[in-house]
Structures are given as C-alpha cells and as structure tokens.
Design an enzyme around this catalytic site. Sequence first.
Site, PDB file in Angstrom:
ATOM      1  N   HIS A  66       0.834  -1.221   0.000  1.00 11.54           N
ATOM      2  CA  HIS A  66       0.000   0.000   0.000  1.00 11.54           C
ATOM      3  C   HIS A  66       0.863   1.264   0.000  1.00 11.54           C
ATOM      4  O   HIS A  66       0.697   2.112  -0.902  1.00 11.54           O
ATOM      5  CB  HIS A  66      -0.962  -0.013   1.198  1.00 11.54           C
ATOM      6  CG  HIS A  66      -1.511   1.338   1.534  1.00 11.54           C
ATOM      7  ND1 HIS A  66      -2.336   2.049   0.682  1.00 11.54           N
ATOM      8  CD2 HIS A  66      -1.326   2.138   2.628  1.00 11.54           C
ATOM      9  CE1 HIS A  66      -2.648   3.211   1.241  1.00 11.54           C
ATOM     10  NE2 HIS A  66      -2.044   3.291   2.415  1.00 11.54           N
ATOM     11  N   HIS A  90       4.712   6.427   5.513  1.00 11.00           N
ATOM     12  CA  HIS A  90       3.652   7.207   6.160  1.00 11.00           C
ATOM     13  C   HIS A  90       2.845   6.441   7.208  1.00 11.00           C
ATOM     14  O   HIS A  90       2.200   7.050   8.065  1.00 11.00           O
ATOM     15  CB  HIS A  90       2.722   7.838   5.104  1.00 11.00           C
ATOM     16  CG  HIS A  90       1.698   6.895   4.538  1.00 11.00           C
ATOM     17  ND1 HIS A  90       1.925   6.146   3.409  1.00 11.00           N
ATOM     18  CD2 HIS A  90       0.441   6.598   4.930  1.00 11.00           C
ATOM     19  CE1 HIS A  90       0.842   5.434   3.135  1.00 11.00           C
ATOM     20  NE2 HIS A  90      -0.073   5.682   4.043  1.00 11.00           N
ATOM     21  N   GLU A  94       2.385   5.078  12.804  1.00 12.21           N
ATOM     22  CA  GLU A  94       1.032   4.766  13.265  1.00 12.21           C
ATOM     23  C   GLU A  94       0.822   3.278  13.527  1.00 12.21           C
ATOM     24  O   GLU A  94       0.195   2.889  14.511  1.00 12.21           O
ATOM     25  CB  GLU A  94       0.037   5.255  12.208  1.00 12.21           C
ATOM     26  CG  GLU A  94      -1.416   5.126  12.619  1.00 12.21           C
ATOM     27  CD  GLU A  94      -2.337   5.579  11.497  1.00 12.21           C
ATOM     28  OE1 GLU A  94      -3.470   5.089  11.462  1.00 12.21           O
ATOM     29  OE2 GLU A  94      -1.921   6.418  10.675  1.00 12.21           O
ATOM     30  N   ASP A  95       1.340   2.415  12.644  1.00 12.79           N
ATOM     31  CA  ASP A  95       1.008   0.986  12.684  1.00 12.79           C
ATOM     32  C   ASP A  95       2.125   0.075  13.174  1.00 12.79           C
ATOM     33  O   ASP A  95       1.950  -1.139  13.210  1.00 12.79           O
ATOM     34  CB  ASP A  95       0.572   0.519  11.285  1.00 12.79           C
ATOM     35  CG  ASP A  95      -0.717   1.200  10.839  1.00 12.79           C
ATOM     36  OD1 ASP A  95      -1.481   1.629  11.716  1.00 12.79           O
ATOM     37  OD2 ASP A  95      -0.945   1.308   9.616  1.00 12.79           O
ATOM     38  N   ASP A 157      -2.478   8.889  -0.631  1.00 12.01           N
ATOM     39  CA  ASP A 157      -2.874   7.802   0.271  1.00 12.01           C
ATOM     40  C   ASP A 157      -4.370   7.528   0.132  1.00 12.01           C
ATOM     41  O   ASP A 157      -4.808   6.373   0.042  1.00 12.01           O
ATOM     42  CB  ASP A 157      -2.526   8.201   1.716  1.00 12.01           C
ATOM     43  CG  ASP A 157      -2.983   7.175   2.733  1.00 12.01           C
ATOM     44  OD1 ASP A 157      -2.794   5.977   2.491  1.00 12.01           O
ATOM     45  OD2 ASP A 157      -3.541   7.587   3.777  1.00 12.01           O
ATOM     46  N   ASP A 277     -26.246  15.214 -22.954  1.00 20.04           N
ATOM     47  CA  ASP A 277     -26.314  15.771 -24.302  1.00 20.04           C
ATOM     48  C   ASP A 277     -25.577  17.109 -24.395  1.00 20.04           C
ATOM     49  O   ASP A 277     -26.020  18.033 -25.061  1.00 20.04           O
ATOM     50  CB  ASP A 277     -27.783  15.946 -24.708  1.00 20.04           C
ATOM     51  CG  ASP A 277     -27.943  16.098 -26.216  1.00 20.04           C
ATOM     52  OD1 ASP A 277     -27.051  15.621 -26.940  1.00 20.04           O
ATOM     53  OD2 ASP A 277     -28.934  16.699 -26.652  1.00 20.04           O
TER      54      ASP A 277
END
Length: 744
Positions: A66, A90, A94-95, A157, A277
Amino acid sequence: MNNPAPSHTLADTSQDSTRAVIGDLCTLLASYLEPSQVEGVRRACDFAAAAHAGQQRASGEPYVQHPIAVARILAEMRMDHESIMAAILHDVIEDTPTAKEHIATQFGAEVAELVDGVSKLTQIRFSSKAEAQAENFRKMMLAMVRDIRVILVKLADRVHNMRTVSALPPAKRRRIARETLEIYVPIANRLGMNAIRLELEDLGFAGLYPHRHRVLAEAVKKARGNRKEIVAKIQGMMEQRLSEEGPPARVVGREKHIYSIYRKMRQKALPFSEVFDVYAFRIVVDKVDTCYRVLGAVHNLYKPVPGKFKDYIAIPKANGYQSLHTVLFGPYGVPIEVQIRTEEMDTVAEAGIAAHWLYKTGDGSGVSAQVRAREWLRGLLEMQKNAGNSLEFLENVKIDLFPDEVYVFTPKGEIMKLPRGATAVDFAYNVHTDVGNTCVAAKIDRRLAPLRSQLGNGQTVEIITAPGARPNPAWLNFVVSGKARANIRHYLKNLKREEAIQLGRRLLDRSLAASSLSFEQLAPERLAATIKELKFISADDLLESIGLGNRVAALVARHLVADLETLPSDSKSGVFKKAITRYVPAWLRGGGERDAPRPLAIKGTEGMVVAYAKCCRPIPGDPIVGFVTAGRGIVIHTASCKNLTEFRNRPEKWIDVAWESEVQGDFPVEIRLEVANQRGALATVAAGIAEMEANIDNVSMEERDGRYTALTMLVEVHDRGHLARVIRRVRSIDIVARITRTKG
C-alpha cells in the site's frame, strides 16, 4: 500425483511481488531523480518492508504494498524524493513500534516531519469518534501549513485507499467514501489538483452509492456510441477553422465524469439525456494571446450562448486555475462547452500545487498555484487559532472549501475572491479581522446597503466602520466564509468571558457583603488557596465560572471566609443551609433574613451572561427574580411568571435581583390586539407605535372571525412607563377593540 506446495511458497510469492513493485517504482523514479535519491527511496522501501513484516491489508496482500503504491502515485506526479520516502513510511509511526526519532536518524528530519504530519493521533483518547476525526484533520491541516507536501502524500494515500476500498465491509466503505467526498475532494479542488479530484469523486461516488454509480456508468456506456460521430465532426470542424485562422492549437474532446453528471442531475433536477447531451472540448495553445484569438475563431464558427463566457485567465480562480470558458450553439442544436488555455495552464489545471514540482513553467504559473495554496493555508491557521475546538475548526474549514466563488472589487480596484453567497460582513473580515469586528454599514456600488446583503460578481464594496462597534451574534445567521464565522465566534467567546467575569465579581461581592467583605479585601493567600481547592487556574477563571452559573457565589464566599475542613462534619450541612438561605430570594423562602444581602442590581448592559426569559418577557419596572443556569449565567423572569412553580424545588439556583434605577437598552415585550378587519389596519397600528418611539420586532396575525383580527406584536420598549404610553396611544385608535400585554 500432484505433490502439495511447500508451506514457504506463499511467503516467497509475497516477497517476490513486493520486490517487483519496488523495482517498478525505482525504474519510474530513475527517469527524473538523481541515482543517490533513488537509492534513498529504495532504502525507505526496505525499511518499511521490515517494519510492516507480517502485516496484511483487508484484501490479503502484504501491507507494505500500500505505501509503495501511494509513492507510485506521487512518482507519476514527479514529486521530489523526500515526498516519495514520506509516502513509503507514512504508516510506520502509526502501525508499527517505530518512533519518529528513528525515522529522523535514518532518513532526515524533513522526512520525519512529513511522516508525522500524515500520521493519525493514535495515542490520545477522545470523547467521540467525530472529535477524534476532527482532531486528526486539524493536525493534518496544521502540518500542511508547515509543509504543503503533507497534503499531497495524504491525497495520494486516499486515492489508493479508495481504489482498494471494495475489500472493506459495506458500512466502513460508505463512511470512508462519504469522508472522501466531503473533505478530500474539496481539498483537492481547492489546491487545483483536478486529476486527483476527478478520480476521488468517481471512486467516492461508487463507494457511497454503488447502485446509482452502476446505473449511470451503464447509461454512459450505452449513450457513448451515438456520440462518437458528433464529437468527431465538431472536433474536425474546429481543427479546420483554427488551421485556417493560423494559431497552432490542440483540440481534445472531453467526456463528462460520472459524478459530475450525477451532481448536475441532482442540483438542476434534469434527466440523464439532458445532462449527457452536452459536448465538451478543450483547446490547448502556446501562449495567452493565442487563447483570445482562438476564442474569436470558435465564436465565428458557432454562435456563443449569451452570459456563458467566463475569463479565468484575467481573474484566476482561488486555486490558481486559469482558462477561458464559453458555451456555443453547436450543430443539431446541441450545446458545446469549450475551455481554452495554454500548455502551462493545462498542466496547472490538472496537477495544481503539484505543478511546482511537476512542471517548472517560465511564467511562474506553478509557483503561483502554490502561492495561492499557501495564502489559503495561512487563513486556515488563523481559523484554527480562533476555533474553540477541533469540531468547530472542521466545520469552518468545510464552509471554506466550497468551490463556487464570487469576485468583487475594493474601492481601490483590487479584486477579492469570496465564497458564493458571501455578504458584506464576509467581505469586511476578508479585508481584515479588525475591519470585520468594527463594521457598521456597507456601500455596494456607492449605495448604502445592509450588512447582510449578498454580493454579486463585479460589485464594488466599501465597508464603513466605527471605533466602538463590535460583532453582532446575529451575523452568524448569514455569514458564509469560514474566516468570518471563526472570528465572530472568537470575539463573542472572549466578550462573554469578560462579561461573565464582571458578573461573577458582582455576585461574589454581594455574597461576601454578609461578612462585611468585598473581593478586593480578600487575603491573597486565602484567595489562592480557594482557587486551588476548587481546581481553577486563576481568579478570573473562578469568577467566570460564578458568572456563567457553574458555581454558586454563596458557597464560594463560604470557602473564602471560613475553612470548611476545620468544621465538625455535622455542622457542614448547616453551613450549606445558611449559605443557601442567604442566596435564595425572600419570596421563595417565605420570609426574610436580617443579614440577607441586597438584591443584585440588573443594569441591562450585562450582555450575554444575563438573559431575559421569553416566556414572560420582563421589562424594567416589573418585579423580577433570577434563575442561575449553568453555562448561560442568570435568566431573569417576572415574579408572576407561571413557569417559576416548576423550579421551586431547586432553591440553590435562585437569586434576588432588582432593576437598577437607570436601566439602559430596549427590552422586547409582547402585546396582543384585536382590531377591526379592514384594509390598512396593521399600518395604522404600526404608525401609532412608531409615534411613541417604539420599534416593532415581529408581528403575527390570526383572524378570529369575519369582523376582527388578532395581532400579536413583539415591541421594544425602555420600561413599564414607556409600555404604558404605547398602550394608551394604540388604545386611542378607533379600529382597536382591545389591547393587552401577554406574559406567557
């Protein structure tokens, strides 16, 4: 017989897949970055792969793919190597257990700051999910102010998350899609990043309304076959005319995106056939002069639709977008939308602020887009300072993200951009906060106009200020810009605090008078001890809490004059009872006390911390009582108000009040009249009230029978004497059969 695959095959396949995407990314980067910079990106990929080892996305692929995909989106925009590394890293803070300091050591402080700006606030507990989302948004926006590349990483992201959102449960998919459409699409638009905006719009629409998206996509696909011939014919005729006229130009047929079709159908209540149209073309030329020559050529080819020409070259949009727009009557009666722009403008239109890195233009167009973005971000910083909390900040930013604009002129001829629907007050705050805070009137095209007047394109606006003027809370009902709303709220909050402090001091002085003391006479050490005991930071905070009704003045006074901790436990309730007795009005106690303090004098100038009940509408001269309401201060009722009976069981909330001898201001009071049902009756009554120098705030009418009409009027008066004069004058009018004051 087939042998089962070895257990390590799946892991090997994942590693091979990851190595392949890293290799593709580095090959793309090598086309415009230095070898040493590409090597730095490869190190970041290895670092992220090790940090995210064992983690998977909802789709089942290794998580590290990712951030690498996010980096590829930025690489296609030809972003710098630090942005690419930040994209790859990034999610590391956080993870994973990785700290920001570790990233700074490995890849530099600038990359670490970018990564930190994109990371969510995961360590702080919030009272609600909405508050957490708003605070994360606020943190990201403030990081944007420091380095605009933060939002580019975040948008990339979001694009990749939306491309893969189908792997998530439906409820989560809809929530992310709605957030994309409400926040990230407008931000991409505000920063001029058209390509990102269009993709996020269509992906967000598909995620939020999958069935509607599918139906529209099928309708577009079905109708597309009938259009090819017409598009080719119009394009051919344009190219032929332009080659005859001479200017070199590139003509491109544009297809409307599904979300823009859906939005137009919703906004204008049109069927699909009428929206689809419309034939759109973009003509790209070499320089600005050629744009206007091409405009003349296409106007000669097909007749222009009056009022549909817009010159965004002379007056660019707030996001830096420049182009000429015109609508033509095409062949077969079909409307044709045409955009005419230079190559540089086309680059900026698609990439927005990213054009600063993607395309170094000779005339500074890319830099101009970034300058405009920075101006907007500076405005965000001011809004953040004035916002009370993250939710309020998010609301103000959402207001500010509306793309439609109106262009007006200052008296000196400078162009000012405002959101559509902006008023003279929005204009005043856009000039300067002090101008907004002190504005009293406006001149629009040299004529006096109300401050709530909505502005139109091309108008010249002049603001009239007065030194003693201050913002009116009613302005919040009609201002549309985030800056105006944030500044008005900020001023009113500060004003309310000052008024609450003053009222709190008066209430405390009144309670201390029973002990022959005043706030000024208190021993500093005793005051400091009480402030600490009651968990306040300063004396002003304590007084504000009293003024807003969050603390009972009598009980704070007891803290200040006696040490409650030294009293026997069975006497504390007696102290409380005595304090309450001093605080509660005599009419509620059923008798007076010799040492009861004098009633609090109501001046009429207390501002927002003293309110007058709408149920009974008290005016100077009426016997009154006060009810302390947490967060609002004191609410004044008439002593005969029917609503008081339900509050009798809350004696600690009541306070003795009385009007001061000279009360200032006008007070609304409701009167009810029965007048003969004839033409001009309302005008006759209104004229009589105006004679008595009273103002009518509101009128409602109700026909009682064929002969009489009941009028209910809200009239502003100074006091009971003024009201009596108004009633006498109205009663003398022949058509008035009856007049009374209503009290709830």
